[in-house]
Design an enzyme around this catalytic site. Structure first.
Site, PDB file in Angstrom:
ATOM      1  N   GLY A 161       0.795  -1.171   0.086  1.00  0.00           N
ATOM      2  CA  GLY A 161      -0.082  -0.026  -0.028  1.00  0.00           C
ATOM      3  C   GLY A 161       0.765   1.328  -0.059  1.00  0.00           C
ATOM      4  O   GLY A 161       0.232   2.452   0.221  1.00  0.00           O
ATOM      5  N   GLU A 203       4.306  -6.643   0.749  1.00  0.00           N
ATOM      6  CA  GLU A 203       3.644  -6.954  -0.493  1.00  0.00           C
ATOM      7  C   GLU A 203       3.605  -5.722  -1.389  1.00  0.00           C
ATOM      8  O   GLU A 203       2.337  -5.281  -1.457  1.00  0.00           O
ATOM      9  CB  GLU A 203       2.466  -7.588  -0.210  1.00  0.00           C
ATOM     10  CG  GLU A 203       2.502  -9.039   0.380  1.00  0.00           C
ATOM     11  CD  GLU A 203       1.031  -9.572   0.843  1.00  0.00           C
ATOM     12  OE1 GLU A 203       1.189 -10.651   1.166  1.00  0.00           O
ATOM     13  OE2 GLU A 203       0.243  -8.896   1.088  1.00  0.00           O
ATOM     14  N   PRO A 204       4.543  -5.211  -1.876  1.00  0.00           N
ATOM     15  CA  PRO A 204       4.277  -3.777  -2.763  1.00  0.00           C
ATOM     16  C   PRO A 204       3.839  -4.324  -4.228  1.00  0.00           C
ATOM     17  O   PRO A 204       4.436  -5.280  -4.882  1.00  0.00           O
ATOM     18  CB  PRO A 204       5.751  -3.181  -3.025  1.00  0.00           C
ATOM     19  CG  PRO A 204       6.711  -4.428  -2.425  1.00  0.00           C
ATOM     20  CD  PRO A 204       6.115  -5.418  -1.712  1.00  0.00           C
ATOM     21  N   ARG A 208       1.750  -1.484  -6.442  1.00  0.00           N
ATOM     22  CA  ARG A 208       1.726  -0.150  -7.183  1.00  0.00           C
ATOM     23  C   ARG A 208       3.225   0.508  -7.100  1.00  0.00           C
ATOM     24  O   ARG A 208       3.658   0.878  -7.978  1.00  0.00           O
ATOM     25  CB  ARG A 208       0.739   0.617  -6.597  1.00  0.00           C
ATOM     26  CG  ARG A 208       0.749   1.868  -7.030  1.00  0.00           C
ATOM     27  CD  ARG A 208      -0.303   3.028  -6.088  1.00  0.00           C
ATOM     28  NE  ARG A 208      -1.330   2.583  -5.334  1.00  0.00           N
ATOM     29  CZ  ARG A 208      -2.530   2.348  -5.782  1.00  0.00           C
ATOM     30  NH1 ARG A 208      -2.810   3.050  -6.784  1.00  0.00           N
ATOM     31  NH2 ARG A 208      -3.435   1.610  -5.256  1.00  0.00           N
ATOM     32  N   ARG A 220      -9.503   3.560 -13.812  1.00  0.00           N
ATOM     33  CA  ARG A 220      -9.426   4.376 -12.272  1.00  0.00           C
ATOM     34  C   ARG A 220      -9.745   5.727 -12.251  1.00  0.00           C
ATOM     35  O   ARG A 220     -10.557   6.005 -11.037  1.00  0.00           O
ATOM     36  CB  ARG A 220      -7.826   4.140 -11.819  1.00  0.00           C
ATOM     37  CG  ARG A 220      -7.372   2.854 -11.512  1.00  0.00           C
ATOM     38  CD  ARG A 220      -5.930   2.729 -11.128  1.00  0.00           C
ATOM     39  NE  ARG A 220      -5.940   3.350  -9.675  1.00  0.00           N
ATOM     40  CZ  ARG A 220      -5.368   4.457  -9.387  1.00  0.00           C
ATOM     41  NH1 ARG A 220      -4.814   5.405 -10.417  1.00  0.00           N
ATOM     42  NH2 ARG A 220      -5.283   4.891  -7.999  1.00  0.00           N
ATOM     43  N   CYS A 276     -18.625   4.808 -24.666  1.00  0.00           N
ATOM     44  CA  CYS A 276     -19.913   5.496 -24.619  1.00  0.00           C
ATOM     45  C   CYS A 276     -20.254   5.505 -23.033  1.00  0.00           C
ATOM     46  O   CYS A 276     -21.492   5.013 -22.691  1.00  0.00           O
ATOM     47  CB  CYS A 276     -20.888   4.598 -25.366  1.00  0.00           C
ATOM     48  SG  CYS A 276     -22.417   5.117 -25.778  1.00  0.00           S
ATOM     49  N   GLU A 277     -19.902   6.303 -22.403  1.00  0.00           N
ATOM     50  CA  GLU A 277     -20.224   6.946 -21.051  1.00  0.00           C
ATOM     51  C   GLU A 277     -19.644   8.340 -20.697  1.00  0.00           C
ATOM     52  O   GLU A 277     -18.372   8.537 -21.137  1.00  0.00           O
ATOM     53  CB  GLU A 277     -19.443   5.865 -19.848  1.00  0.00           C
ATOM     54  CG  GLU A 277     -19.932   4.277 -19.949  1.00  0.00           C
ATOM     55  CD  GLU A 277     -21.225   4.360 -19.219  1.00  0.00           C
ATOM     56  OE1 GLU A 277     -21.521   5.263 -18.572  1.00  0.00           O
ATOM     57  OE2 GLU A 277     -21.954   3.171 -19.602  1.00  0.00           O
ATOM     58  N   TYR A 282      -2.800  -1.278 -11.997  1.00  0.00           N
ATOM     59  CA  TYR A 282      -4.280  -1.262 -11.691  1.00  0.00           C
ATOM     60  C   TYR A 282      -4.896  -0.627 -13.219  1.00  0.00           C
ATOM     61  O   TYR A 282      -6.119  -0.476 -13.061  1.00  0.00           O
ATOM     62  CB  TYR A 282      -4.796  -0.514 -10.584  1.00  0.00           C
ATOM     63  CG  TYR A 282      -4.281  -1.409  -9.301  1.00  0.00           C
ATOM     64  CD1 TYR A 282      -4.663  -2.548  -9.229  1.00  0.00           C
ATOM     65  CD2 TYR A 282      -3.659  -0.762  -8.392  1.00  0.00           C
ATOM     66  CE1 TYR A 282      -4.199  -3.129  -8.034  1.00  0.00           C
ATOM     67  CE2 TYR A 282      -2.840  -1.320  -7.485  1.00  0.00           C
ATOM     68  CZ  TYR A 282      -3.319  -2.493  -7.276  1.00  0.00           C
ATOM     69  OH  TYR A 282      -2.740  -3.140  -6.109  1.00  0.00           O
TER      70      TYR A 282
END
Length: 445
Positions: free
Chosen positions: A257, A299-300, A302, A339, A370-371, A399
């Site tokens: 994190g 646990e990296p 990102r 994201r 189409c959003e 991600y």
């Protein structure tokens, strides 16, 4: 080399990333060459930067003389190629699904350096893990204890395990990516006694080799206090388990994190500074508690791949509305990076042919999906652009591709690794034919 120091517009781009033509280069390869060779949208990784961050994490543990594992949280980006790179750097990985595990198997990753996470592992996934002798299974709930016990009896096996706990610590981050608070779908609660009950269940079954405690408090965290807090909490639990159940904890896994910089207003510490603080906190707490100093795993995800990633897009249409920032549309969007739509995440983007050019306007970078919410950036300063220009979005390595979809039946982009001035395709671009490859005709009418 072009002189850029005096008018450099984005300090996330190093001067040595500008080549003699004034173009952005990634891993020594011109970004425009990459766009031309592989097409856009395109995900590009600077492999040397990935290797460097792994080394920096490893160096912290070596300097502190701690038994450790740097376990790449591969949910950030899972592919055969990234598992190969982590293996080359003597790293460890964690996986959270049968698909990630199968990818690691196909990559030839050593299974004894794999940890399997998940709050609802299926029987098929656990069988795959046991068949390939995965090095560690992190047990998340009582149902999993029962299911795994049955499978171990059926297969006449033993397996190393950790228990995931929720330490009651909420990280200062987006509510959707907080995982350490009491009211979480992950792990065993401490306050209610669930964690103690889980430990007793595991210790009572000789097929479980109980190795340690796992916790993860969230993602994109900028403050060290949360990590120090979880380190102290895990030592406290280890002391309690030793006193009450005569169990000596071998490993404390504090998760990951560690925040990275996406935009100018982000001010994270260097990821290895978090780890140094964790190590010192564990050492101090273990000494005070008078328990043997445990190994420390992190646990990296990102922080290893995020800054090394770039998304290249080609500019298409433009819509100008008086009194509003223009819409500048590109050939990707929420299908290759959800994201911004999901988390309101922000990125910085530069003009690939001249990232040092003076910015002349602020635009909204719109995707092709189409959003109305398919906006990659709501306020991006850019130089003058034309249709066909290539934009490079920075720090997209975590991600983005991992959460990519085929919404509107758009193919997912290709992924390219670059290193030492060379590039290699590591994930092929999907085609329109791929979009219908698994479809079957309806024949019951």
């Amino acid at each position: 080399m072009l002189k850029v120091e005096n008018y450099f517009m984005n300090d996330q781009i190093r001067p040595d990333q500008i080549n003699s033509q004034g173009h952005l280069q990634i891993g020594g390869v011109d970004s425009l060459t990459l766009a031309e060779q592989y097409g856009t949208p395109l995900v590009v990784y600077d492999v040397a930067q990935i290797r460097e961050q792994i080394h920096r994490f490893q160096a912290v543990f070596e300097a502190n003389h701690v038994q450790s594992e740097v376990s790449y949280a591969s949910k950030a980006f899972a592919a055969i190629a990234i598992y190969q790179v982590v293996n080359q750097e003597h790293g460890h990985i964690d996986v959270v699904s049968g698909g990630e595990l199968m990818t690691a198997i196909k990559a030839g990753f050593p299974m004894d350096r794999v940890t399997f996470h998940g709050n609802n592992k299926s029987e098929a996934e656990l069988r795959l893990a046991l068949d390939h002798q995965v090095g560690m299974i992190v047990i998340d709930n009582f149902y999993e204890i029962e299911l795994l016990s049955r499978l171990l009896d059926e297969l006449d096996l033993q397996t190393p395990v950790m228990l995931r706990i929720t330490p009651g610590i909420s990280a200062h981050t987006n509510e959707y990516i907080q995982t350490g608070q009491v009211d979480s779908k992950f792990g065993f609660d401490l306050g209610s006694g669930q964690a103690d009950q889980a430990l007793q269940a595991v210790l009572s079954n000789p097929r479980f080799q109980m190795k340690g405690i796992h916790a993860h408090i969230g993602s994109q965290i900028f403050e060290v206090a949360g990590f120090e807090g979880v380190a102290n909490k895990l030592v406290e639990v280890a002391k309690h388990w030793q006193s009450e159940f005569n169990y000596q904890t071998e490993i404390l896994n504090v998760g990951g994190g560690f925040g990275i910089r996406y935009v100018e207003n982000d001010h994270p510490l260097a990821p290895e500074e978090f780890v140094d603080a964790i190590v010192k906190a564990v050492k101090k707490a273990a000494k005070v508690a008078k328990i043997p100093e445990p190994g420390i795993w992190i646990e990296p995800g990102r922080s290893i791949v995020g800054p090394a990633g770039y998304n290249l897009y080609t500019v298409g249409s433009r819509k100008d509305i008086p009194g509003y920032n223009p819409f500048l549309s590109v050939d990707g969007g929420m299908g290759d990076n959800i994201r911004p739509a999901l988390y309101e995440a922000e990125y910085e983007t530069v003009l690939a042919k001249d990232p040092a050019a003076e910015n002349v306007e602020t635009v909204r970078i719109a995707g092709k999906y189409c959003e109305s919410g398919d906006i990659l950036s709501r306020s991006q300063a850019l130089p003058k652009t034309e249709p066909g220009d290539v934009l490079a979005m920075l720090d997209t390595g975590a991600y983005g591709f991992a959460m990519a979809s085929n919404y509107n039946r758009n193919p997912r982009p290709a992924v390219v690794f670059v290193e030492n001035g060379q590039s290699q395709l590591v994930i092929q671009r999907e085609t329109w034919e791929d979009m219908v490859r698994l479809d079957l005709p309806y024949e019951l009418n």
